[in-house]
Motif scaffolding. Structure first.
Motif, mmCIF file in Angstrom:
data_model
loop_
_atom_site.group_PDB
_atom_site.id
_atom_site.type_symbol
_atom_site.label_atom_id
_atom_site.label_comp_id
_atom_site.label_asym_id
_atom_site.label_seq_id
_atom_site.Cartn_x
_atom_site.Cartn_y
_atom_site.Cartn_z
ATOM 1 N N SER A 173 -11.586 11.942 10.306
ATOM 2 C CA SER A 173 -10.635 11.088 11.023
ATOM 3 C C SER A 173 -10.272 11.778 12.327
ATOM 4 C CB SER A 173 -9.378 10.833 10.181
ATOM 5 O OG SER A 173 -8.708 12.042 9.922
ATOM 6 N N ALA A 174 -9.567 11.068 13.176
ATOM 7 C CA ALA A 174 -9.199 11.607 14.478
ATOM 8 C C ALA A 174 -7.771 11.191 14.815
ATOM 9 C CB ALA A 174 -10.166 11.116 15.550
ATOM 10 N N ILE A 175 -7.210 11.823 15.819
ATOM 11 C CA ILE A 175 -5.908 11.425 16.334
ATOM 12 C C ILE A 175 -6.078 10.047 16.957
ATOM 13 C CG2 ILE A 175 -4.129 11.958 18.055
ATOM 14 C CD1 ILE A 175 -4.983 14.931 17.742
ATOM 15 N N PRO A 176 -5.186 9.115 16.651
ATOM 16 C CA PRO A 176 -5.325 7.779 17.249
ATOM 17 C C PRO A 176 -5.222 7.840 18.772
ATOM 18 C CG PRO A 176 -3.664 7.799 15.513
ATOM 19 C CD PRO A 176 -4.064 9.215 15.750
ATOM 20 N N PRO A 177 -5.882 6.914 19.466
ATOM 21 C CA PRO A 177 -5.829 6.897 20.927
ATOM 22 C C PRO A 177 -4.408 6.612 21.426
ATOM 23 C CG PRO A 177 -7.317 5.189 20.088
ATOM 24 C CD PRO A 177 -6.718 5.871 18.928
#
Length: 179
Positions: A173-177
């Motif tokens: 997962s990633a940090i949301p934009p």
């Protein structure tokens, strides 16, 4: 527009990262599921001998200090050779994606003899790596009166492109934009 040459011609018995070795013979095992016997032990194996133009991947210092018994190499193709085997690359704009580093495992190098003509560029396929004995390659390289070697800073750019293929990390997962 003047394009600085990527390559220099050398005539020496040493191997370096970025040495271009055309027409190398490479043994490639042929996988056949019937070659496996009980307990997945290989019974007999067929080996094809293929001929490839190759470029050395190992660091020059390791080669110079004979720290490797086997040398890592990747195939290097003309654009037309690569397009023949991979027709999608003949589509307009595909080579620009490779040029920008957006196609994993491929790297473009200017032609040794005509760097200004992008259709004469060479493509290195880092997705295929072969290992050949150091002594074989030294003997093979000395059979050429002159051969091509990548020069700096193109050599470092080539090395960095190879490293990028292996240093990729896929995150779950990633940090949301930011909005």
């Amino acid at each position: 527009m003047t394009i600085e040459p990527f390559w220099v011609q050398v005539n020496e018995p040493t191997l370096r990262q970025g040495d271009y070795l055309p027409g190398c013979l490479v043994p490639v095992p042929v996988f056949d599921p019937t070659t496996f016997g009980k307990n997945d032990q290989i019974q007999d194996i067929e080996v094809e001998i293929n001929e490839f133009d190759l470029i050395i991947l190992n660091q020059s210092c390791d080669l110079e200090n004979k720290k490797v018994r086997l040398v890592a190499l990747s195939p290097i193709f003309s654009l037309s050779q690569f397009e023949e085997a991979n027709p999608d690359f003949a589509k307009k704009g595909k080579w620009n994606e490779v040029l920008k580093g957006r196609v994993e495992g491929l790297h473009l190098l200017a032609s040794p003899t005509n760097p200004a003509n992008n259709r004469e560029a060479l493509v290195v396929d880092f997705r295929e790596i072969y290992s050949l004995p150091y002594d074989y390659l030294v003997k093979y390289a000395t059979e050429f009166s002159l051969r091509w070697r990548l020069k700096s800073p193109f050599l470092e750019h080539f090395s960095q492109a190879f490293a990028r293929l292996f240093m990729r990390v896929g995150l779950p997962s990633a940090i949301p934009p930011f909005k």
